[in-house]
Write an enzyme that holds these catalytic residues in place. Structure first.
Site, short mmCIF file in Angstrom:
data_model
loop_
_atom_site.label_atom_id
_atom_site.label_comp_id
_atom_site.label_asym_id
_atom_site.label_seq_id
_atom_site.Cartn_x
_atom_site.Cartn_y
_atom_site.Cartn_z
N SER A 37 43.59 45.49 20.83
CA SER A 37 42.16 45.36 21.13
C SER A 37 41.46 44.32 20.27
O SER A 37 40.45 43.76 20.69
CB SER A 37 41.47 46.72 20.97
OG SER A 37 41.71 47.26 19.68
N HIS A 268 35.22 47.39 16.30
CA HIS A 268 35.97 46.29 16.92
C HIS A 268 35.20 44.97 16.79
O HIS A 268 34.01 44.96 16.48
CB HIS A 268 36.24 46.60 18.39
CG HIS A 268 37.42 47.48 18.62
ND1 HIS A 268 37.36 48.85 18.48
CD2 HIS A 268 38.71 47.19 18.94
CE1 HIS A 268 38.55 49.37 18.72
NE2 HIS A 268 39.39 48.38 19.00
#
Length: 288
Positions: A37, A268
């Protein structure tokens, strides 16, 4: 949108990497990106649908790098949630399936970036799901470090050691599949700051910040070691991301904190982080 991306990238390049002569970078024609990711870019607009469960952004660092290189072909095989086993095994993503990432490689592939390791043995997941819950037990102490310490041994540091071996084997597989390619093992940007803390953004106990920072540094070292052992090249993102952690102010953060945003998943990269990493890789490609 693309124009604004490159305006931001130019600023980041000037800040974190040396000036890149226009003709300095070798002409790479067939680029493949492998990764998890932190490569794919969940929730960064615009999200691709191939498959949707991989949460790949059209503005992630592989896309930006491919445009900088003016590559003839670019394949982004990254997928959120991937670990090193998903190089050789398909990955279930909802109702879809992402094929083994190594299947994207060809004999003619001449550049490969690999951004993996953080999901092996659920390393990142253990940290971000466990540490905020334990904070209430001892907000100024280090309850998460204590939780993962068993019989005096840090179990997460042991995971990093195991991950180094997995990455070494994985990078060797990449080189075997595409022997003409330059293979780059790409590190991770910092999530926590080198010093201090910001509980409203990263809800970890104060004493756990330094421990998590040490784990991030250990993972960076493991990726560097795996690159050296496999004959690949390491792109250091940990070092240059100093001051760009989730606690950074003024839009300088490369990573989001603990709250989902429309343009970034929790814990993230944000778009600026993808710009920063693509610039670091582009500058790295100047080296022999």
């Amino acid at each position: 949108m693309r124009k604004s991306l490159y305006a931001g990238l130019a600023v980041l390049l000037a800040a974190v990497v040396p000036a890149v002569p226009a003709n300095a970078v070798h002409a790479y024609q067939n680029y493949v990106a492998l990764g998890d990711s932190f490569t794919a870019g969940p929730q960064i607009p615009e999200q691709r649908l191939d498959p949707a469960g991989c949460h790949r952004s059209s503005a992630n660092y592989p896309s930006l790098l491919a445009d900088l290189l003016v590559a003839r072909s670019a394949v982004d095989a990254s997928c959120s949630g991937a670990d090193t086993t998903h190089l050789t095994q398909p990955q279930e993503v909802g109702d879809d399936m992402n094929p083994p990432q190594l299947s994207a490689l060809r004999p003619e592939t001449d550049l490969v970036t690999v951004g993996l390791g953080g999901n092996d043995y659920n390393l990142f997941q253990r940290i971000v799901e466990t540490c905020p819950v334990l904070r209430a037990q001892n907000p100024t102490g280090a309850p998460c470090r204590q939780y993962f310490t068993v019989n005096g041994s840090d179990t997460l540091r042991a995971i990093v050691t195991q991950t180094e071996g997995n990455l070494t084997d994985s990078l060797r597989r990449v080189r075997e599949r595409s022997p003409k390619a330059r293979v780059l093992a790409v590190g991770y940007p910092r999530i926590v700051p080198a010093n201090g803390f910001c509980g409203a953004i990263l809800p970890f106990a104060d004493g756990d910040y330094a421990w998590i920072a040490d784990l991030e540094a250990a993972l960076a070292g493991a990726i560097a070691n795996a690159a050296a052992a496999s004959g690949s090249s390491y792109v250091d993102v940990h070092g240059p991301s100093l001051g760009h952690d989730a606690c950074a102010q003024g839009g300088s953060a490369w990573v989001n904190g603990a709250v989902d945003r429309d343009d970034a998943a929790r814990f993230h990269p944000v778009r600026a982080g993808m710009q920063g990493v693509s610039g670091l890789i582009y500058a790295h490609l100047q080296s022999p």
